[in-house]
Design an enzyme around this catalytic site. Sequence first.
Site, short mmCIF file in Angstrom:
data_model
loop_
_atom_site.label_atom_id
_atom_site.label_comp_id
_atom_site.label_asym_id
_atom_site.label_seq_id
_atom_site.Cartn_x
_atom_site.Cartn_y
_atom_site.Cartn_z
N GLY A 62 -44.75 27.03 59.62
CA GLY A 62 -45.25 27.61 60.87
C GLY A 62 -45.78 26.54 61.79
O GLY A 62 -45.91 25.37 61.42
N SER A 63 -46.12 26.95 63.00
CA SER A 63 -46.62 26.02 64.00
C SER A 63 -48.03 25.57 63.69
O SER A 63 -48.72 26.15 62.86
CB SER A 63 -46.59 26.68 65.38
OG SER A 63 -47.62 27.66 65.46
N SER A 64 -48.48 24.55 64.39
CA SER A 64 -49.82 24.01 64.16
C SER A 64 -50.90 25.05 64.43
O SER A 64 -51.89 25.13 63.72
CB SER A 64 -50.05 22.77 65.02
OG SER A 64 -49.88 23.08 66.38
#
Length: 134
Positions: A62-64
């Site tokens: 997933g994204s940060s």
Amino acid sequence: MSKVFKCHKISDGKVEAEVTISKDPIMFYLLEPETGKMIEPNHDFTGRSMSGKILVFPSGKGSSVVQADGLFQLMKYKNQPAGMIVEYPETVLVTSAIVFEIPLVDKVDPQFYKDIKEGDRIIVDATNEEITIL
């Protein structure tokens, strides 16, 4: 009789707790903050909680924003993992563990993954780069 394995420190600390294992990458945003349970459909960890346990898993995903916020939300309810053992660390997971002071290690002796079982009690001593299966 306990077994000791070498590892590589990513985030400092020492913790003793029960192990929980995921064979799938973890997106911390898809865990219920109130329980620490995985709510991602079709994930091997769905319905299980990592709250207060040492999480053994291949990597984050997933994204940060969703990774860091997911761990932060778990911490608000005191349901974050006690420690983490990861096979393939990535920048967001590393940064989040350091900021949130969760012991995190990688580069574990391959025999560890053959010997460890769900529910085992272990000590992760990131500071001294050792994992002990009790």
